[in-house]
Design a protein around this motif. Structure first.
Motif, PDB file in Angstrom:
ATOM      1  N   ALA A  59      11.524   1.622  -2.732  1.00 11.65           N
ATOM      2  CA  ALA A  59      10.837   2.596  -2.207  1.00 11.65           C
ATOM      3  C   ALA A  59      10.938   3.970  -3.027  1.00 11.65           C
ATOM      4  O   ALA A  59      12.121   4.284  -2.938  1.00 11.65           O
ATOM      5  CB  ALA A  59      10.692   2.482  -0.887  1.00 11.65           C
ATOM      6  N   GLN A  60      10.030   4.517  -3.625  1.00  7.30           N
ATOM      7  CA  GLN A  60      10.177   5.787  -4.158  1.00  7.30           C
ATOM      8  C   GLN A  60      11.302   5.768  -5.047  1.00  7.30           C
ATOM      9  O   GLN A  60      12.005   6.808  -5.323  1.00  7.30           O
ATOM     10  CB  GLN A  60      10.369   6.762  -3.113  1.00  7.30           C
ATOM     11  N   THR A  94      17.471  -0.166  -1.740  1.00 16.50           N
ATOM     12  CA  THR A  94      18.051  -0.478  -0.488  1.00 16.50           C
ATOM     13  C   THR A  94      18.453  -1.881  -0.282  1.00 16.50           C
ATOM     14  O   THR A  94      17.299  -2.680  -0.756  1.00 16.50           O
ATOM     15  CB  THR A  94      17.626   0.003   0.560  1.00 16.50           C
ATOM     16  N   PHE A  95      19.494  -2.315  -0.081  1.00 16.46           N
ATOM     17  CA  PHE A  95      19.790  -3.759   0.147  1.00 16.46           C
ATOM     18  C   PHE A  95      20.039  -4.107   1.609  1.00 16.46           C
ATOM     19  O   PHE A  95      20.775  -3.457   2.242  1.00 16.46           O
ATOM     20  CB  PHE A  95      21.092  -4.280  -0.708  1.00 16.46           C
ATOM     21  N   GLN A  96      19.356  -5.240   1.937  1.00 21.13           N
ATOM     22  CA  GLN A  96      19.566  -5.758   3.474  1.00 21.13           C
ATOM     23  C   GLN A  96      20.590  -6.818   3.214  1.00 21.13           C
ATOM     24  O   GLN A  96      19.947  -7.856   2.643  1.00 21.13           O
ATOM     25  CB  GLN A  96      18.480  -5.878   4.207  1.00 21.13           C
ATOM     26  N   GLN A 111       0.943  -1.172   0.175  1.00 23.45           N
ATOM     27  CA  GLN A 111       0.074  -0.096   0.039  1.00 23.45           C
ATOM     28  C   GLN A 111       0.907   1.121   0.189  1.00 23.45           C
ATOM     29  O   GLN A 111       0.472   2.417  -0.701  1.00 23.45           O
ATOM     30  CB  GLN A 111      -0.867   0.018   1.166  1.00 23.45           C
ATOM     31  N   MET A 112       2.005   1.284   0.894  1.00 22.34           N
ATOM     32  CA  MET A 112       2.844   2.364   0.605  1.00 22.34           C
ATOM     33  C   MET A 112       3.968   2.398  -0.585  1.00 22.34           C
ATOM     34  O   MET A 112       4.747   3.348  -0.771  1.00 22.34           O
ATOM     35  CB  MET A 112       3.692   2.472   2.085  1.00 22.34           C
ATOM     36  N   GLY A 113       3.627   1.606  -1.412  1.00 20.21           N
ATOM     37  CA  GLY A 113       4.622   1.649  -2.588  1.00 20.21           C
ATOM     38  C   GLY A 113       6.000   1.027  -2.506  1.00 20.21           C
ATOM     39  O   GLY A 113       7.079   1.322  -3.114  1.00 20.21           O
TER      40      GLY A 113
END
Length: 119
Positions: A52-53, A57-59, A17-19
């Protein structure tokens, strides 16, 4: 805010929902970060890419270790002792000068002698 008791399905739905997209990168086994003085290696890596946006980002989770870089010194050119002595005897120059002449002549004693005697 995210409630304290949220299962993974609800979390994925809320992120959608937050993209925010989350993708497991199952084919990655090792991650290496290259530094100036040492490298950082993560073995048995579990990598998740979060987008996101428009920003990825990599975890990374796994077994961490540091490896120091090997010193890459200049390799000193060496010439056969006979060649050095030959140049010294034929031209009357000091050892250091004979070695410099051999370097300039790509290790060829005859050329080194010619170069020194023609100066």
């Amino acid at each position: 805010m995210i409630p304290g008791r949220m299962n993974s399905r609800e979390m994925r739905r809320l992120m959608a929902q937050m993209g925010i997209k989350s993708t497991e990168m199952d084919d990655v086994k090792k991650v290496i970060f290259v530094g100036k003085e040492k490298d950082y290696v993560i073995e048995n890596a579990q990598v998740t890419m979060i987008e996101a946006q428009g920003v990825k980002t990599f975890q990374v989770v796994g077994d961490f270790r540091e490896t120091p870089k090997k010193q890459e010194g200049k390799k000193e050119e060496t010439f056969p002792e006979d060649d050095i002595k030959l140049v010294m005897d034929q031209t009357g120059v000091a050892r250091e000068k004979a070695i410099e002449a051999l370097k300039a002549a790509s290790g060829e004693p005859a050329q080194a002698i010619l170069n020194l005697t023609q100066k």
